[in-house]
Design a protein around this motif. Sequence first.
Motif, PDB file in Angstrom:
ATOM      1  N   GLU A 118      -0.583   4.353  -2.194  1.00  0.00           N
ATOM      2  CA  GLU A 118      -1.253   5.466  -1.526  1.00  0.00           C
ATOM      3  C   GLU A 118      -0.287   6.623  -1.364  1.00  0.00           C
ATOM      4  N   THR A 119      -0.047   7.319  -2.445  1.00  0.00           N
ATOM      5  CA  THR A 119       0.888   8.435  -2.442  1.00  0.00           C
ATOM      6  C   THR A 119       0.122   9.754  -2.476  1.00  0.00           C
ATOM      7  N   THR A 120       0.786  10.805  -2.056  1.00  0.00           N
ATOM      8  CA  THR A 120       0.201  12.139  -2.108  1.00  0.00           C
ATOM      9  C   THR A 120       1.209  13.074  -2.771  1.00  0.00           C
ATOM     10  N   ALA A 121       0.672  14.067  -3.452  1.00  0.00           N
ATOM     11  CA  ALA A 121       1.524  15.062  -4.102  1.00  0.00           C
ATOM     12  C   ALA A 121       2.183  15.929  -3.046  1.00  0.00           C
ATOM     13  N   PRO A 122       3.407  16.382  -3.293  1.00  0.00           N
ATOM     14  CA  PRO A 122       4.050  17.294  -2.359  1.00  0.00           C
ATOM     15  C   PRO A 122       3.219  18.580  -2.193  1.00  0.00           C
ATOM     16  N   ALA A 123       3.226  19.135  -1.003  1.00  0.00           N
ATOM     17  CA  ALA A 123       2.412  20.320  -0.700  1.00  0.00           C
ATOM     18  C   ALA A 123       2.956  21.579  -1.346  1.00  0.00           C
TER      19      ALA A 123
ATOM     20  N   ARG B 275       0.822  -1.221   0.000  1.00  0.00           N
ATOM     21  CA  ARG B 275       0.000   0.000   0.000  1.00  0.00           C
ATOM     22  C   ARG B 275       0.855   1.270   0.000  1.00  0.00           C
ATOM     23  N   ARG B 276       2.065   1.198   0.564  1.00  0.00           N
ATOM     24  CA  ARG B 276       2.922   2.388   0.623  1.00  0.00           C
ATOM     25  C   ARG B 276       3.313   2.879  -0.770  1.00  0.00           C
TER      26      ARG B 276
END
Length: 186
Positions: free
Chosen positions: A177-182, A173-174
């Motif tokens: 399940e990623t997120t864009a840098p802020a 899952r790592r």
Amino acid sequence: MNRFDIPGADVLRARQRLVLDHFRDEVVQKWDDVLSTFPHPHYEIVPTLTVHDGDTAVRGYYHDTRVAFPDQHHEIIELRHSADAVIVEFWLLGTHRGPLGGIPATGRPFRVRMTGYFIFDEHENLVTERVYFDSLTMLKQLLGHVSIKRPGTWLTAVRALRGLASLSGEPDRRLLETTAPADLSD
């Protein structure tokens, strides 16, 4: 440090030396020395969506890949630096002498172009080795002799398909399940 601050030459040289030592020690299978390049060993193999986290898991990864490819080695193509990583393009080479997961040994060589991201934290510790490659290129080389037109290769084809099915376990899952840098608005 932010994403636009490239460290000075001394830091880049130290990172590069650590990465080159890491590569060298992998080839000669000095696992304690390779693992000493991390405070906490962590490999992410993106094409297979697998993560090997911690000493035991990484040693298992080393064991399994060297059973499959005891002569595994590399040829570095290029080495680049970023704000938080050393990026290495390289050829990975070897001969399929043992099982790769459930895929039986074929005795065939492979040569696959790869990219490794060696990511450093704010204290200059290596925290991740993230590897990208085209797994189909590798499989075509390992199983290129298999053909439905050649009955003598059918058993290998069946075993390889079973082996591929066994490799297609649950993705980590790592890596999904990623997120864009802020801070991309700069």
